[in-house]
Design an enzyme around this catalytic site. Sequence first.
Site, mmCIF file in Angstrom:
data_model
loop_
_atom_site.group_PDB
_atom_site.id
_atom_site.type_symbol
_atom_site.label_atom_id
_atom_site.label_comp_id
_atom_site.label_asym_id
_atom_site.label_seq_id
_atom_site.Cartn_x
_atom_site.Cartn_y
_atom_site.Cartn_z
ATOM 1 N N HIS A 145 -5.699 -59.199 -5.920
ATOM 2 C CA HIS A 145 -6.573 -59.471 -4.776
ATOM 3 C C HIS A 145 -8.056 -59.417 -5.160
ATOM 4 O O HIS A 145 -8.892 -58.936 -4.386
ATOM 5 C CB HIS A 145 -6.304 -58.479 -3.642
ATOM 6 C CG HIS A 145 -4.980 -58.665 -2.963
ATOM 7 N ND1 HIS A 145 -4.457 -59.912 -2.660
ATOM 8 C CD2 HIS A 145 -4.072 -57.753 -2.518
ATOM 9 C CE1 HIS A 145 -3.287 -59.746 -2.050
ATOM 10 N NE2 HIS A 145 -3.024 -58.455 -1.963
ATOM 11 N N LEU B 263 -1.034 -67.284 -7.105
ATOM 12 C CA LEU B 263 -1.938 -67.226 -5.958
ATOM 13 C C LEU B 263 -1.299 -66.357 -4.877
ATOM 14 O O LEU B 263 -0.075 -66.304 -4.759
ATOM 15 C CB LEU B 263 -2.212 -68.628 -5.398
ATOM 16 C CG LEU B 263 -3.054 -69.578 -6.251
ATOM 17 C CD1 LEU B 263 -3.097 -70.965 -5.612
ATOM 18 C CD2 LEU B 263 -4.456 -69.039 -6.474
ATOM 19 N N ASP B 264 -2.144 -65.701 -4.071
ATOM 20 C CA ASP B 264 -1.640 -64.870 -2.987
ATOM 21 C C ASP B 264 -0.920 -65.719 -1.935
ATOM 22 O O ASP B 264 -1.085 -66.943 -1.885
ATOM 23 C CB ASP B 264 -2.793 -64.103 -2.327
ATOM 24 C CG ASP B 264 -3.438 -63.097 -3.259
ATOM 25 O OD1 ASP B 264 -2.791 -62.700 -4.246
ATOM 26 O OD2 ASP B 264 -4.594 -62.712 -3.003
ATOM 27 N N PHE B 265 -0.192 -65.041 -1.086
ATOM 28 C CA PHE B 265 0.667 -65.679 -0.084
ATOM 29 C C PHE B 265 -0.083 -66.732 0.742
ATOM 30 O O PHE B 265 0.404 -67.843 0.947
ATOM 31 C CB PHE B 265 1.240 -64.587 0.837
ATOM 32 C CG PHE B 265 2.231 -65.077 1.853
ATOM 33 C CD1 PHE B 265 3.488 -65.531 1.472
ATOM 34 C CD2 PHE B 265 1.920 -65.063 3.202
ATOM 35 C CE1 PHE B 265 4.414 -65.963 2.404
ATOM 36 C CE2 PHE B 265 2.830 -65.495 4.152
ATOM 37 C CZ PHE B 265 4.074 -65.947 3.746
ATOM 38 N N THR C 248 -3.254 -67.880 0.049
ATOM 39 C CA THR C 248 -4.251 -68.635 -0.716
ATOM 40 C C THR C 248 -3.678 -70.014 -1.029
ATOM 41 O O THR C 248 -2.501 -70.158 -1.349
ATOM 42 C CB THR C 248 -4.608 -67.900 -2.022
ATOM 43 O OG1 THR C 248 -5.139 -66.619 -1.695
ATOM 44 C CG2 THR C 248 -5.640 -68.666 -2.812
#
Length: 230
Positions: A184, A101-103, A105
């Site tokens: 993303h 998962l993104d930073f 998220t």
Amino acid sequence: MRLDRFLANLPNYNRQQARMLLAQQRVRVDGQVVSDPLAQVREFSHVALDDAVLQAGYPARYLMLHKPAGCVSATHDPQHPTVLDLLPAEARHGLHIAGRLDFNTTGLMLLTNDGQWSRRLTQPATKLPKHYLVDTEDEIGQHYVAKFLEGFHFAFEGLVTQPAQLHILGPRQARLAIVEGRYHQVKRMFGFYNNKVVKLHRERMGAIALDPALAPGAFRALTAEEIAAV
């Protein structure tokens, strides 16, 4: 690895001798007598010949973590805290992340030491749906739904995204199911309409849903049913 090959790799045994041991029912895998040479031996398997342990194995581990914002989906990072930093030091060894998962998220993250299991979970061929709750800066138009089903052209990768299910929950909130994990991806899909994603939360991966009892940063072991669902 096949059981006959595992045995043949041991000192003083060749393939023919290995098959003889199996035929004599002298080999046990995880406590059960196994005579099939094609039976699989994994790093987690306990293998014994008569009373001699050939491989002790080690336990497979499967964890669910509620990822908070502000930590990196990595095992090590020199600048930011990682999701593994949320675990006690003694619980981190050997674990890797199954589906990053993104930073910023939040939501469901799965960690394991079982590479085969994590590959089944994340490889594109399985088309396992990942479900997200999305909040946006601007209103989400009804016309988004058809476009998400049609797919978006990502020029950098030279591809069109797989059909995605978008369910509008409110003026600026939707639930989204995708089967890919492009860089993303969700932000880029909404970016097609110049609509910024301000909050992204993963609720589910396939049949495994984030436990509502887990606070951000908390974790628990997966149940047998959750493990088998992958």
